[in-house]
Design a protein around this motif. Structure first.
Motif, short mmCIF file in Angstrom:
data_model
loop_
_atom_site.label_atom_id
_atom_site.label_comp_id
_atom_site.label_asym_id
_atom_site.label_seq_id
_atom_site.Cartn_x
_atom_site.Cartn_y
_atom_site.Cartn_z
N LEU A 124 6.96 3.20 5.54
CA LEU A 124 5.96 2.64 4.62
C LEU A 124 6.29 3.03 3.19
N ARG A 125 6.63 4.29 3.00
CA ARG A 125 6.95 4.76 1.65
C ARG A 125 8.25 4.13 1.14
N ASP A 126 9.24 4.01 2.01
CA ASP A 126 10.51 3.40 1.62
C ASP A 126 10.31 1.94 1.22
N LEU A 127 9.49 1.22 2.00
CA LEU A 127 9.25 -0.18 1.69
C LEU A 127 8.50 -0.32 0.37
N ALA A 128 7.57 0.57 0.10
CA ALA A 128 6.85 0.54 -1.18
C ALA A 128 7.82 0.68 -2.34
N SER A 129 8.81 1.54 -2.19
CA SER A 129 9.81 1.70 -3.23
C SER A 129 10.65 0.44 -3.40
N GLN A 130 11.06 -0.16 -2.28
CA GLN A 130 11.86 -1.38 -2.34
C GLN A 130 11.09 -2.52 -3.00
N TRP A 131 9.79 -2.55 -2.79
CA TRP A 131 8.97 -3.63 -3.34
C TRP A 131 8.37 -3.26 -4.69
N ASP A 132 8.83 -2.16 -5.29
CA ASP A 132 8.40 -1.74 -6.62
C ASP A 132 6.90 -1.52 -6.72
N ALA A 133 6.33 -0.96 -5.67
CA ALA A 133 4.91 -0.61 -5.70
C ALA A 133 4.73 0.71 -6.45
N ARG A 134 3.62 0.85 -7.13
CA ARG A 134 3.32 2.09 -7.85
C ARG A 134 2.74 3.14 -6.92
N LEU A 135 2.12 2.68 -5.85
CA LEU A 135 1.40 3.57 -4.95
C LEU A 135 1.51 3.00 -3.55
N CYS A 136 1.56 3.86 -2.55
CA CYS A 136 1.44 3.40 -1.17
C CYS A 136 0.46 4.31 -0.45
N GLY A 137 -0.09 3.79 0.63
CA GLY A 137 -1.04 4.62 1.32
C GLY A 137 -1.72 3.96 2.49
N VAL A 138 -2.66 4.70 3.04
CA VAL A 138 -3.46 4.29 4.20
C VAL A 138 -4.92 4.47 3.82
N LEU A 332 -14.37 8.60 6.42
CA LEU A 332 -13.22 7.73 6.26
C LEU A 332 -12.47 8.15 5.00
N ARG A 333 -11.19 8.29 5.13
CA ARG A 333 -10.38 8.85 4.06
C ARG A 333 -9.26 7.89 3.67
N ALA A 334 -8.92 7.91 2.39
CA ALA A 334 -7.75 7.20 1.89
C ALA A 334 -6.67 8.21 1.55
N TYR A 335 -5.45 7.89 1.92
CA TYR A 335 -4.30 8.77 1.67
C TYR A 335 -3.30 7.99 0.81
N PHE A 336 -2.90 8.59 -0.30
CA PHE A 336 -1.99 7.90 -1.22
C PHE A 336 -0.80 8.79 -1.58
N ALA A 337 0.31 8.14 -1.82
CA ALA A 337 1.49 8.80 -2.35
C ALA A 337 2.01 7.97 -3.50
N ASP A 338 2.37 8.63 -4.60
CA ASP A 338 2.97 7.93 -5.71
C ASP A 338 4.37 7.49 -5.35
N VAL A 339 4.72 6.33 -5.84
CA VAL A 339 6.05 5.79 -5.63
C VAL A 339 6.67 5.54 -7.02
N VAL A 340 7.88 5.95 -7.20
CA VAL A 340 8.56 5.73 -8.48
C VAL A 340 9.53 4.57 -8.27
N PRO A 341 9.20 3.39 -8.73
CA PRO A 341 10.09 2.25 -8.54
C PRO A 341 11.43 2.47 -9.24
N GLU A 342 12.44 1.81 -8.72
CA GLU A 342 13.77 1.96 -9.29
C GLU A 342 13.83 1.49 -10.73
N LEU A 343 12.90 0.58 -11.14
CA LEU A 343 12.95 0.04 -12.47
C LEU A 343 12.38 1.01 -13.50
N GLU A 344 11.74 2.08 -13.05
CA GLU A 344 11.14 3.01 -13.99
C GLU A 344 11.98 4.27 -14.15
#
Length: 344
Positions: A124-138, A332-344
């Motif tokens: 999930l985190r790897d795909l978020a990076s590939q898709w240039d997402a700023r954040l990924c999570g559940v 109910l909880r939300a879990y987030f991780a920052d993603v640093v896109p390759e473009l930044e």
């Protein structure tokens, strides 16, 4: 065990291995093919891209899976605005859809299940990076469930965002036992009082499938009910009806009438172990002496015990009522991780 993660973009690209995994993992209805296909065809909130991450062994057997949705400016519960304002206006990759209040990570039981689950989270985190997402999570995961330690150890930060409510059905023999022995005196009186007055008013219930239901009527009632929470667009006209029709056999509708006037309508979803009281709309006037909400609640609880399932799920919101009627809360909880896109 060696695993490979495959990313599919539509649920129909994944064969029956998905269905087998969801069955053995006892995943909620939100992970079953009808719900996912309906959400693809009629997304209840905007989606930029969709992914189904499937963790497979060398034989192709599925051991874990996650649906994920790339989105921007979708924050119905103000989770991003309140806790991750740096991601507002940016793309985020989240699992599950916001209309799912029971997010899990379906995993095949076995000694290596922890490794399969970690592969899914890492993917999930790897795909978020590939898709240039700023954040990924559940989002909307049980804070006391197995996802908490898994995501925390993987570097996701958790924050409580809401409360879900449900009941183990084997605590009582049926609705009458629940009514007599599961409620305090005042709560029991209020419910039986409303049921008696509704019966005297001639309220009848019509149970049907989505195709034969008055879904336009449901949406108007539901929008009016949701307006109390400033959330009418949770039920978007046209879109919501199309979505419910696409659910097929996993949704049932109970409509409540006085004469030819519909005063309430409730949607229930079912999976292998749970009946989900998923949505309700009801008239808030011209029902003297009784509440259609109470009448619909009582009928759904009767259906829950009659279903033979293990659990009745009543979603989020309305905590005072749900606590009063013996439902069990879970954070109910939300879990987030920052993603640093390759473009930044």
């Amino acid at each position: 065990m060696e695993y490979t993660v495959r990313v599919h973009t539509t649920i129909d690209d994944v064969d029956e291995r998905w269905d087998d995994l969801m069955t053995v993992a006892q995943a909620p209805v939100f992970y079953r093919r009808p719900f996912l296909r309906a959400f693809e065809k009629h997304p209840l909130h905007p989606v930029l891209r969709t992914a189904y991450l499937v963790v497979e062994d060398a034989s192709g057997r599925a051991h874990a899976a996650l649906p994920a949705y790339l989105q921007r400016d979708v924050d119905p519960m103000r989770v991003l605005a309140d806790h991750h304002p740096h991601a507002v206006g940016r793309t985020v990759l989240l699992s599950h859809a916001w209309h799912c209040y029971d997010t899990v990570l379906p995993v095949r039981p076995g000694p290596d299940s922890g490794s399969a689950a970690l592969h899914a989270v890492t993917a999930l985190r790897d795909l978020a990076s590939q898709w240039d997402a700023r954040l990924c999570g559940v989002v909307n995961a049980d804070a006391d469930g197995p996802l908490d330690p898994l995501l925390t150890d993987a570097g996701f930060s958790g924050v409580d965002i809401d409360v879900g409510w449900g009941m183990t059905l084997d605590h009582f023999e049926g609705f009458e036992d629940y009514l007599a022995n599961g409620l305090k005196r005042k709560s029991r009186y209020n419910l039986t009082h409303d049921l008696r007055l509704a019966d005297e008013a001639g309220v009848s219930v019509h149970r049907t499938d989505a195709e034969n239901a008055d879904l336009d009527g449901f949406v108007e009632l539901a929008r009016a009910t949701a307006a109390k929470f400033d959330n009418s667009d949770y039920y978007q006209r046209g879109l919501f009806q199309d979505f419910v029709l696409a659910l097929g056999d996993c949704v049932q509708v109970a409509e409540y009438y006085v004469g030819d006037r519909m005063i309430a309508s409730a949607l229930t979803l079912t999976d292998d172990t749970r009946l989900h009281y998923w949505a309700v709309g009801y008239a808030q006037e011209d029902t003297p002496g009784y509440s259609p909400f109470y009448v619909a609640f009582a009928q759904v609880m009767r259906e829950a015990w009659a279903s033979g399932l293990d659990w009745v799920e009543l979603g989020r919101r309305n905590p005072t009522f749900k606590r009063r009627y013996g439902l069990q809360p879970r954070s109910l909880r939300a879990y987030f991780a920052d993603v640093v896109p390759e473009l930044e």
